[in-house]
Write a protein that holds these residues in place. Structure first.
Motif, PDB file in Angstrom:
ATOM      1  N   ASN A   1       0.813  -1.227   0.000  1.00 41.40           N
ATOM      2  CA  ASN A   1       0.000   0.000   0.000  1.00 41.40           C
ATOM      3  C   ASN A   1       0.843   1.273   0.000  1.00 41.40           C
ATOM      4  O   ASN A   1       0.338   2.359   0.293  1.00 41.40           O
ATOM      5  CB  ASN A   1      -0.949   0.022   1.198  1.00 41.40           C
ATOM      6  CG  ASN A   1      -0.207   0.083   2.533  1.00 41.40           C
ATOM      7  OD1 ASN A   1       1.014   0.220   2.578  1.00 41.40           O
ATOM      8  ND2 ASN A   1      -0.941  -0.032   3.627  1.00 41.40           N
ATOM      9  N   ILE A   2       2.120   1.157  -0.348  1.00 42.61           N
ATOM     10  CA  ILE A   2       3.009   2.321  -0.261  1.00 42.61           C
ATOM     11  C   ILE A   2       2.606   3.425  -1.232  1.00 42.61           C
ATOM     12  O   ILE A   2       2.881   4.606  -0.999  1.00 42.61           O
ATOM     13  CB  ILE A   2       4.473   1.877  -0.507  1.00 42.61           C
ATOM     14  CG1 ILE A   2       5.425   3.016  -0.127  1.00 42.61           C
ATOM     15  CG2 ILE A   2       4.687   1.448  -1.957  1.00 42.61           C
ATOM     16  CD1 ILE A   2       6.882   2.618  -0.148  1.00 42.61           C
ATOM     17  N   LEU A   3       1.929   3.105  -2.324  1.00 42.22           N
ATOM     18  CA  LEU A   3       1.526   4.122  -3.293  1.00 42.22           C
ATOM     19  C   LEU A   3       0.218   4.814  -2.931  1.00 42.22           C
ATOM     20  O   LEU A   3      -0.186   5.758  -3.614  1.00 42.22           O
ATOM     21  CB  LEU A   3       1.393   3.492  -4.684  1.00 42.22           C
ATOM     22  CG  LEU A   3       2.682   2.912  -5.286  1.00 42.22           C
ATOM     23  CD1 LEU A   3       2.406   2.318  -6.667  1.00 42.22           C
ATOM     24  CD2 LEU A   3       3.777   3.968  -5.370  1.00 42.22           C
ATOM     25  N   TYR A   4      -0.437   4.397  -1.840  1.00 43.64           N
ATOM     26  CA  TYR A   4      -1.712   5.003  -1.461  1.00 43.64           C
ATOM     27  C   TYR A   4      -1.534   6.306  -0.691  1.00 43.64           C
ATOM     28  O   TYR A   4      -2.502   7.029  -0.467  1.00 43.64           O
ATOM     29  CB  TYR A   4      -2.532   4.030  -0.619  1.00 43.64           C
ATOM     30  CG  TYR A   4      -3.008   2.812  -1.378  1.00 43.64           C
ATOM     31  CD1 TYR A   4      -3.036   2.792  -2.767  1.00 43.64           C
ATOM     32  CD2 TYR A   4      -3.430   1.678  -0.707  1.00 43.64           C
ATOM     33  CE1 TYR A   4      -3.468   1.676  -3.466  1.00 43.64           C
ATOM     34  CE2 TYR A   4      -3.871   0.554  -1.391  1.00 43.64           C
ATOM     35  CZ  TYR A   4      -3.890   0.561  -2.773  1.00 43.64           C
ATOM     36  OH  TYR A   4      -4.314  -0.545  -3.447  1.00 43.64           O
ATOM     37  N   VAL A   5      -0.336   6.600  -0.221  1.00 47.12           N
ATOM     38  CA  VAL A   5       0.034   7.843   0.470  1.00 47.12           C
ATOM     39  C   VAL A   5      -0.537   7.933   1.887  1.00 47.12           C
ATOM     40  O   VAL A   5       0.205   8.227   2.827  1.00 47.12           O
ATOM     41  CB  VAL A   5      -0.351   9.106  -0.343  1.00 47.12           C
ATOM     42  CG1 VAL A   5       0.012  10.370   0.422  1.00 47.12           C
ATOM     43  CG2 VAL A   5       0.359   9.091  -1.696  1.00 47.12           C
TER      44      VAL A   5
END
Length: 315
Positions: A130-134
């Motif tokens: 989920n690192i791209l969900y901010v």
């Protein structure tokens, strides 16, 4: 007896500025008489720093203040002392401390009441998935391991005692930005390091990266500040900070040792580096009082929030 930070005069009954924490004589006790950093940190519609002039006089008729403050005034939101939003001035350390414990209770509800470990992972843990969900960059900063109290208790103690010290020096806005940005960057650095080393998808949560950032800034500003380790052993702050850094570096380089485990060493080291760099950038712009008080708020008599126990240590 103490020396005035402005003129060096020895004062039998010194004044301590509640806005910047400095010590001053009677001639320099007012914020405008010692160029208090708080004058620049907050616009003051309710005259905390009233010098008798309307803000529009010095701005050619334009309303002064930051964009957020101008929007607040247009919306009729009261940000003065005594108001709900006025409480946050000088108290962001305590606000973040409260948010951490609220998150801790929410974690318990999700895990043990709703029994939803998947939801827990997506909401509170920053991971490769989920690192791209901010949003988990920031929610993970306030989340802590729900399997025990040591993780959140340790971070809470450091934030309670050292957070207000730094907040008084750089102002609440900059402190809040430093805490959030450092915590998020440290979490991302931990996950990115795991991905680069091929050690996989272990997630990260906790405010330790932000806490190390706070210690890093204070170590630059006040390296010889006396800290009581385990409340008993007096050591300079720089010894404590770099002692933690040494343990993290050893744990990072020897991940199979007893120093490895589930500790986010890369996050700690990243947060410390950010704090040290920021401290170097601001050290010449800040007033350095001759002494500071650990864990002390403004108390019930002022527009601030809760106070706390504390001792004094020299800069």
């Amino acid at each position: 007896m103490a020396k005035c930070d402005e003129c060096g005069k020895t004062e039998n009954m010194p004044y301590q500025c509640r806005h910047c924490g400095g010590t001053f004589c009677g001639d320099h006790r007012l914020p405008e008489n010692h160029s208090c950093p708080g004058l620049d940190n907050w616009n003051d519609p309710k005259a905390v720093f009233d010098s008798g002039f309307d803000d529009s006089v010095n701005s050619g008729g334009r309303t002064s203040g930051s964009t957020s403050e101008r929007v607040a005034r247009k919306l009729g939101i009261d940000t003065g002392p005594g108001s709900f939003f006025g409480y946050f001035r000088g108290n962001m350390s305590y606000v973040f401390l409260g948010v951490m414990w609220i998150f801790f209770l929410l974690e318990m509800v999700v895990l043990y009441v709703l029994q939803a470990p998947g939801l827990f992972g997506s909401l509170f843990v920053l991971s490769q998935e989920n690192i791209l969900y901010v949003y988990p960059w920031f929610t993970s900063v306030f989340s802590h391991s729900p399997t025990g109290l040591f993780h959140i208790a340790g971070n809470s103690i450091v934030l309670y005692f050292f957070g207000p010290v730094l907040e008084r020096q750089i102002g609440s806005k900059k402190f809040a930005a430093l805490f959030l940005v450092t915590g998020a960057a440290a979490g991302v650095a931990q996950v990115a390091t795991g991905m680069a080393l091929g050690t996989g998808g272990a997630g990260v949560l906790g405010a330790s990266g932000a806490i190390m950032g706070i210690l890093g800034v204070l170590t630059i500003l006040a390296p010889n500040l006396k800290v009581y380790l385990w409340f008993l052993l007096p050591v300079p702050l720089w010894v404590l900070t770099f002692g933690f850094a040494a343990l993290d570096l050893f744990g990072f380089l020897t991940p199979t040792s007893i120093m490895g485990g589930n500790v986010a060493h890369a996050a700690h080291l990243s947060g410390l580096v950010i704090g040290l760099v920021y401290g170097q950038r601001v050290k010449d712009k800040l007033r350095r009082p001759s002494q500071i008080q650990l864990g002390a708020g403004r108390g019930p008599g002022g527009p601030g929030g809760p106070g706390g126990p504390g001792g004094r240590g020299p800069f």
